[in-house]
Design an enzyme around this catalytic site. Sequence first.
Site, PDB file in Angstrom:
ATOM      1  CE  LYS A  57      -3.346  -1.141  -0.755  1.00 13.41           C
ATOM      2  NZ  LYS A  57      -3.764  -2.035  -1.794  1.00 13.41           N
ATOM      3  CG  HIS A 106       4.109  -6.059  -1.277  1.00 12.49           C
ATOM      4  ND1 HIS A 106       4.299  -4.874  -1.743  1.00 12.49           N
ATOM      5  CD2 HIS A 106       3.000  -6.419  -1.918  1.00 12.49           C
ATOM      6  CE1 HIS A 106       3.165  -4.621  -2.639  1.00 12.49           C
ATOM      7  NE2 HIS A 106       2.329  -5.561  -2.495  1.00 12.49           N
ATOM      8  CB  SER A 136      -3.799   2.203   1.844  1.00 10.04           C
ATOM      9  OG  SER A 136      -4.092   1.913   0.804  1.00 10.04           O
TER      10      SER A 136
HETATM   11  S1  PPS Z   1      -0.541  -2.898  -3.283  1.00  5.60           S
HETATM   12  O1  PPS Z   1      -1.789  -3.790  -3.253  1.00  5.60           O
HETATM   13  O2  PPS Z   1       0.042  -3.128  -1.953  1.00  5.60           O
HETATM   14  O3  PPS Z   1       0.336  -3.412  -4.367  1.00  5.60           O
HETATM   15  O4  PPS Z   1      -0.879  -1.408  -3.320  1.00  5.60           O
HETATM   16  P1  PPS Z   1      -0.038  -0.258  -3.818  1.00  5.60           P
HETATM   17  O5  PPS Z   1      -0.030  -0.039  -5.038  1.00  5.60           O
HETATM   18  O6  PPS Z   1       1.534  -0.483  -3.066  1.00  5.60           O
HETATM   19  O7  PPS Z   1      -0.530   1.001  -2.829  1.00  5.60           O
HETATM   20  C1  PPS Z   1      -1.843   1.326  -3.179  1.00  5.60           C
HETATM   21  C2  PPS Z   1      -2.161   2.819  -2.697  1.00  5.60           C
HETATM   22  O8  PPS Z   1      -1.428   3.709  -3.715  1.00  5.60           O
HETATM   23  C3  PPS Z   1      -2.710   4.448  -4.154  1.00  5.60           C
HETATM   24  N1  PPS Z   1      -2.446   4.831  -5.760  1.00  5.60           N
HETATM   25  C4  PPS Z   1      -1.965   5.795  -6.173  1.00  5.60           C
HETATM   26  N2  PPS Z   1      -1.782   7.128  -5.542  1.00  5.60           N
HETATM   27  C5  PPS Z   1      -1.688   8.139  -6.537  1.00  5.60           C
HETATM   28  N3  PPS Z   1      -1.702   8.027  -7.996  1.00  5.60           N
HETATM   29  C6  PPS Z   1      -1.654   7.019  -8.586  1.00  5.60           C
HETATM   30  N4  PPS Z   1      -1.747   6.876  -9.820  1.00  5.60           N
HETATM   31  C7  PPS Z   1      -2.179   5.663  -7.229  1.00  5.60           C
HETATM   32  N5  PPS Z   1      -2.372   4.508  -7.809  1.00  5.60           N
HETATM   33  C8  PPS Z   1      -2.529   3.901  -6.683  1.00  5.60           C
HETATM   34  C9  PPS Z   1      -3.886   3.802  -4.109  1.00  5.60           C
HETATM   35  O9  PPS Z   1      -4.866   4.581  -4.345  1.00  5.60           O
HETATM   36  C10 PPS Z   1      -3.595   3.091  -2.617  1.00  5.60           C
HETATM   37  O10 PPS Z   1      -3.657   4.095  -1.625  1.00  5.60           O
HETATM   38  P2  PPS Z   1      -5.240   4.550  -0.898  1.00  5.60           P
HETATM   39  O11 PPS Z   1      -4.565   5.480   0.360  1.00  5.60           O
HETATM   40  O12 PPS Z   1      -5.718   3.369  -0.402  1.00  5.60           O
HETATM   41  O13 PPS Z   1      -5.976   5.311  -1.712  1.00  5.60           O
END
Ligand code: PPS
Length: 292
Positions: A57, A106, A136
């Site tokens: 996340k 991860h 998240s």
């Molecule tokens: S995972 O499932 O662990 O691989 O998730 P991960 O991609 O690491 O993290 C998900 C969070 O990143 C946000 N997210 C983004 N933020 C900004 N811009 C873009 N393009 C973007 N894409 C993914 C996503 O919304 C999750 O955060 P939260 O706070 O839940 O919205």
Amino acid sequence: MAVVKIPDAGGDSMTLVEVDGHFFPKPPIQENPIDVIKGIRDLPIREDDVFVCAYPKCGTHWVWEMARLLLSEDTATVINKEKFMIEFVGNDVLEKLPSPRILNTHCLVEQLPRGVFEKKCKIIYILRNPKDMAVSFFHHHKKLSKIYEYDGKWENHLSLLMDGKVDYGSFCTYLKDWAAIGETHPDVPTLTLVYEDLKEDPLAGIRKLAKFLNAEKSEEFYLKVKELTSFNTMKEKKGSFFQADDGSPVMYRKGEVGDWKNYFTVAQNEAFDKLYKENMGDCDINFRYTLK
Ligand code: PPS
């Protein structure tokens, strides 16, 4: 390997798999998780493999997509990054992928394939403030009901997370492990990107990433990458890959800095800060919890 049910203080429980004392999610893609997870250390690695690494996340999907666009220049294809995740996908599939492969995980540094260090692969490591990560991760666990079978409350989930009783374990252990990579593996090229910095100035992050990957492009292309990796575009194009029971996209929820303030009570915030301070010791990472 064992499928385990981790109980929280409210009587709910989270389903995980435990392999050699580490918790992983029940893999959504393939059917034989034990072989894939146990095989990670010996996964055949290519010199030009690139690794995107982060605690869950913290922005893996976002940065993976930036790297994919920069390396492939393919702005038309829409791909699910989970298909390149080394704890979910075995070598039988990964070996068929064209180079350069952008793999992601991860896992802790010590759990990465040995070949990463032997071949000195490029690693992109992402940091995000752990309070927004906590919020998240809470939604992630609840929304992926078929994987985690978890329906707990925020306060009980926070305790599980603080106790490291979630997939990939303690975030403090993870942060310390990765903070030391410059000392443990000084010859492995590693670029650290910070979620909050990317939010503040995505173009600067994209340029930095391009330079690190030897994939420098025109300013026009960087603007295209910025647009294609904006939260709204990614949500629209890739939101359907993982949906919650209510149809909402699991991987694209809010994409903001500071949402934690809508969840943490004053007492929870103090307890979290205390745990962080006690566990992190000298490893001081200057997280930004809000943006101006
Ligand atoms: S995972 O499932 O662990 O691989 O998730 P991960 O991609 O690491 O993290 C998900 C969070 O990143 C946000 N997210 C983004 N933020 C900004 N811009 C873009 N393009 C973007 N894409 C993914 C996503 O919304 C999750 O955060 P939260 O706070 O839940 O919205």
